[in-house]
Design a protein around this motif. Structure first.
Motif, PDB file in Angstrom:
ATOM      1  N   ALA A   2       0.833  -1.209   0.000  1.00  0.00           N
ATOM      2  CA  ALA A   2       0.000   0.000   0.000  1.00  0.00           C
ATOM      3  C   ALA A   2       0.862   1.251   0.000  1.00  0.00           C
ATOM      4  CB  ALA A   2      -0.929  -0.005   1.224  1.00  0.00           C
ATOM      5  N   GLU A   3       1.966   1.219   0.785  1.00  0.00           N
ATOM      6  CA  GLU A   3       2.856   2.378   0.828  1.00  0.00           C
ATOM      7  C   GLU A   3       3.531   2.602  -0.515  1.00  0.00           C
ATOM      8  OE1 GLU A   3       3.399   4.747   3.133  1.00  0.00           O
ATOM      9  OE2 GLU A   3       1.674   3.814   4.097  1.00  0.00           O
ATOM     10  N   ARG A   4       3.901   1.483  -1.187  1.00  0.00           N
ATOM     11  CA  ARG A   4       4.536   1.600  -2.497  1.00  0.00           C
ATOM     12  C   ARG A   4       3.568   2.205  -3.508  1.00  0.00           C
ATOM     13  NH1 ARG A   4       7.317  -3.658  -2.325  1.00  0.00           N
ATOM     14  NH2 ARG A   4       5.710  -4.434  -3.708  1.00  0.00           N
ATOM     15  N   LEU A   5       2.315   1.768  -3.488  1.00  0.00           N
ATOM     16  CA  LEU A   5       1.318   2.302  -4.406  1.00  0.00           C
ATOM     17  C   LEU A   5       1.052   3.766  -4.129  1.00  0.00           C
ATOM     18  CD1 LEU A   5      -1.249  -0.634  -4.560  1.00  0.00           C
ATOM     19  CD2 LEU A   5       0.273   0.147  -6.395  1.00  0.00           C
ATOM     20  N   LYS A   6       1.032   4.132  -2.824  1.00  0.00           N
ATOM     21  CA  LYS A   6       0.814   5.522  -2.451  1.00  0.00           C
ATOM     22  C   LYS A   6       1.959   6.389  -2.957  1.00  0.00           C
ATOM     23  CE  LYS A   6      -0.953   6.127   1.583  1.00  0.00           C
ATOM     24  NZ  LYS A   6      -1.114   6.244   3.062  1.00  0.00           N
ATOM     25  N   ALA A   7       3.189   5.905  -2.801  1.00  0.00           N
ATOM     26  CA  ALA A   7       4.357   6.655  -3.263  1.00  0.00           C
ATOM     27  C   ALA A   7       4.339   6.792  -4.778  1.00  0.00           C
ATOM     28  CB  ALA A   7       5.635   5.965  -2.805  1.00  0.00           C
ATOM     29  N   ARG A   8       3.953   5.698  -5.476  1.00  0.00           N
ATOM     30  CA  ARG A   8       3.881   5.746  -6.930  1.00  0.00           C
ATOM     31  C   ARG A   8       2.819   6.736  -7.375  1.00  0.00           C
ATOM     32  NH1 ARG A   8       3.172   0.030  -9.557  1.00  0.00           N
ATOM     33  NH2 ARG A   8       5.111  -0.245  -8.384  1.00  0.00           N
ATOM     34  N   GLY A   9       1.708   6.796  -6.624  1.00  0.00           N
ATOM     35  CA  GLY A   9       0.662   7.767  -6.947  1.00  0.00           C
ATOM     36  C   GLY A   9       1.163   9.185  -6.821  1.00  0.00           C
ATOM     37  N   LEU A  10       1.907   9.474  -5.762  1.00  0.00           N
ATOM     38  CA  LEU A  10       2.458  10.812  -5.573  1.00  0.00           C
ATOM     39  C   LEU A  10       3.472  11.134  -6.669  1.00  0.00           C
ATOM     40  CD1 LEU A  10       2.772  13.418  -3.997  1.00  0.00           C
ATOM     41  CD2 LEU A  10       4.406  12.252  -2.492  1.00  0.00           C
ATOM     42  N   LEU A  11       4.269  10.146  -7.053  1.00  0.00           N
ATOM     43  CA  LEU A  11       5.238  10.362  -8.127  1.00  0.00           C
ATOM     44  C   LEU A  11       4.521  10.740  -9.426  1.00  0.00           C
ATOM     45  CD1 LEU A  11       8.175  10.258  -9.098  1.00  0.00           C
ATOM     46  CD2 LEU A  11       7.840   7.828  -9.600  1.00  0.00           C
ATOM     47  N   GLY A  12       3.432  10.045  -9.713  1.00  0.00           N
ATOM     48  CA  GLY A  12       2.664  10.368 -10.905  1.00  0.00           C
ATOM     49  C   GLY A  12       2.077  11.768 -10.845  1.00  0.00           C
ATOM     50  N   GLU A  13       1.587  12.157  -9.679  1.00  0.00           N
ATOM     51  CA  GLU A  13       1.033  13.498  -9.509  1.00  0.00           C
ATOM     52  C   GLU A  13       2.118  14.561  -9.687  1.00  0.00           C
ATOM     53  OE1 GLU A  13      -0.974  13.495  -5.740  1.00  0.00           O
ATOM     54  OE2 GLU A  13      -2.153  11.732  -6.300  1.00  0.00           O
ATOM     55  N   MET A  14       3.309  14.289  -9.149  1.00  0.00           N
ATOM     56  CA  MET A  14       4.415  15.232  -9.314  1.00  0.00           C
ATOM     57  C   MET A  14       4.827  15.336 -10.784  1.00  0.00           C
ATOM     58  SD  MET A  14       6.791  14.297  -6.008  1.00  0.00           S
ATOM     59  CE  MET A  14       8.094  15.435  -6.496  1.00  0.00           C
ATOM     60  N   ALA A  15       4.846  14.206 -11.470  1.00  0.00           N
ATOM     61  CA  ALA A  15       5.186  14.221 -12.900  1.00  0.00           C
ATOM     62  C   ALA A  15       4.164  15.046 -13.684  1.00  0.00           C
ATOM     63  CB  ALA A  15       5.251  12.794 -13.437  1.00  0.00           C
ATOM     64  N   ALA A  16       2.884  14.902 -13.324  1.00  0.00           N
ATOM     65  CA  ALA A  16       1.839  15.665 -14.007  1.00  0.00           C
ATOM     66  C   ALA A  16       1.976  17.156 -13.723  1.00  0.00           C
ATOM     67  CB  ALA A  16       0.464  15.162 -13.578  1.00  0.00           C
ATOM     68  N   GLU A  17       2.264  17.512 -12.464  1.00  0.00           N
ATOM     69  CA  GLU A  17       2.464  18.924 -12.127  1.00  0.00           C
ATOM     70  C   GLU A  17       3.666  19.494 -12.875  1.00  0.00           C
ATOM     71  OE1 GLU A  17       0.669  21.190  -9.974  1.00  0.00           O
ATOM     72  OE2 GLU A  17      -0.766  19.630 -10.505  1.00  0.00           O
ATOM     73  N   PHE A  18       4.731  18.709 -12.975  1.00  0.00           N
ATOM     74  CA  PHE A  18       5.907  19.126 -13.737  1.00  0.00           C
ATOM     75  C   PHE A  18       5.534  19.391 -15.191  1.00  0.00           C
ATOM     76  CE2 PHE A  18       9.349  18.132 -16.611  1.00  0.00           C
ATOM     77  CZ  PHE A  18      10.441  18.801 -16.077  1.00  0.00           C
TER      78      PHE A  18
END
Length: 275
Positions: A2-18
């Protein structure tokens, strides 16, 4: 897991913001470079290109991250809409990085014409990348510019919340990003004199850093020699909180209850249908 999926979700959100912020700055800083260095276009073309850049940036990132594209938006959503505080710094860093990379691309692409227009890379063309009080020429000082940025960003956040609130009367058919772009055009046309309507810490700091690293020794100061870089960082955050707070006090608390999408996300057509 669950923590890995949460981190991956945040990474995707950061990539989108970038990516979304990069699109915004490619059009925004690009049009200013074209006008200032090549003499092609005018204030209206600048206002429209910035607004279209916002629209296209929001369409790019909206479904993944909500397309804040602006730390002032992210902070205001955390304070008033329950957006996760643990995401505020990552979002802000991603937005600033996107703005920085986009400004480097503009600097590279317009290197020849900038050198022709301003061989010393001075305050004359510094405004291509970052804002100045009175746009570098008019009699506006630090605190006049600070006041202007508070007011301009307050208008921006109040209207962003108004057009994205599914309990209100938001634009349908996924037109909210287009309307937000029109908001930026309007702010540029009405509030662009005193401080160049940065209204976004990432939009100003990222390109300012890019210009400093590529030859603009005056990047951190204004035309008076005063340290100015902090004004488009601090004032928009304050203005964003004021604008979001005004929306909550004057409009949101009187709206009927309804189902809202996850905080910070762009509503989908289904959200409008069920609101």
């Amino acid at each position: 897991m669950a923590e890995r999926l949460k981190a991956r979700g945040l990474l995707g959100e950061m990539a989108a913001e970038f990516a979304g912020t990069m699109i915004l700055i490619l059009f925004g800083v690009g049009v200013v470079a074209q006008v200032a260095a090549a003499g092609i276009g005018d204030h209206d073309s600048i206002a429209w290109a910035w607004g279209l850049g916002v629209t296209l940036g929001v369409y790019t990132a909206g479904r993944i991250s909500g397309a804040h594209l602006n730390p002032a938006v992210t902070v205001a959503l955390a304070v008033f809409k329950g957006f996760s505080w643990r995401k505020v710094l990552p979002y802000s860093l991603a937005q600033t990085a996107g703005a920085f990379v986009a400004a480097l691309l503009v600097r590279w692409n317009y290197a020849e014409v900038l050198a022709k227009a301003d061989p010393g890379h001075t305050i004359k063309t510094q405004g291509v990348f970052s804002t100045l009080p009175g746009n570098g020429t008019l009699p506006v000082g630090t605190w006049g510019a600070f006041r202007d940025q508070v007011i301009g960003t307050a208008i921006l956040l109040l209207l962003i919340l108004a057009v994205s609130d599914v309990r209100n009367s938001p634009p349908a058919a996924n037109l909210a990003p287009f309307v937000v772009g029109l908001v930026v055009v309007a702010i540029g046309m009405a509030w662009g004199t005193n401080a160049g309507y940065a209204i976004n810490p990432a939009r100003d700091f990222g390109p300012r850093l890019a210009s400093f690293l590529t030859g603009y020794g005056t990047a951190w100061r204004d035309q008076y020699g005063q340290l100015y870089f902090w004004v488009p960082i601090v004032a928009p955050v304050i203005g964003g909180l004021i604008g979001a707070g005004l929306y909550q006090v004057t409009v949101a608390r009187f709206l009927p209850p309804g189902t809202e999408p996850e905080v910070g996300r762009v509503p989908s057509p289904a959200d409008y249908e069920t609101a």
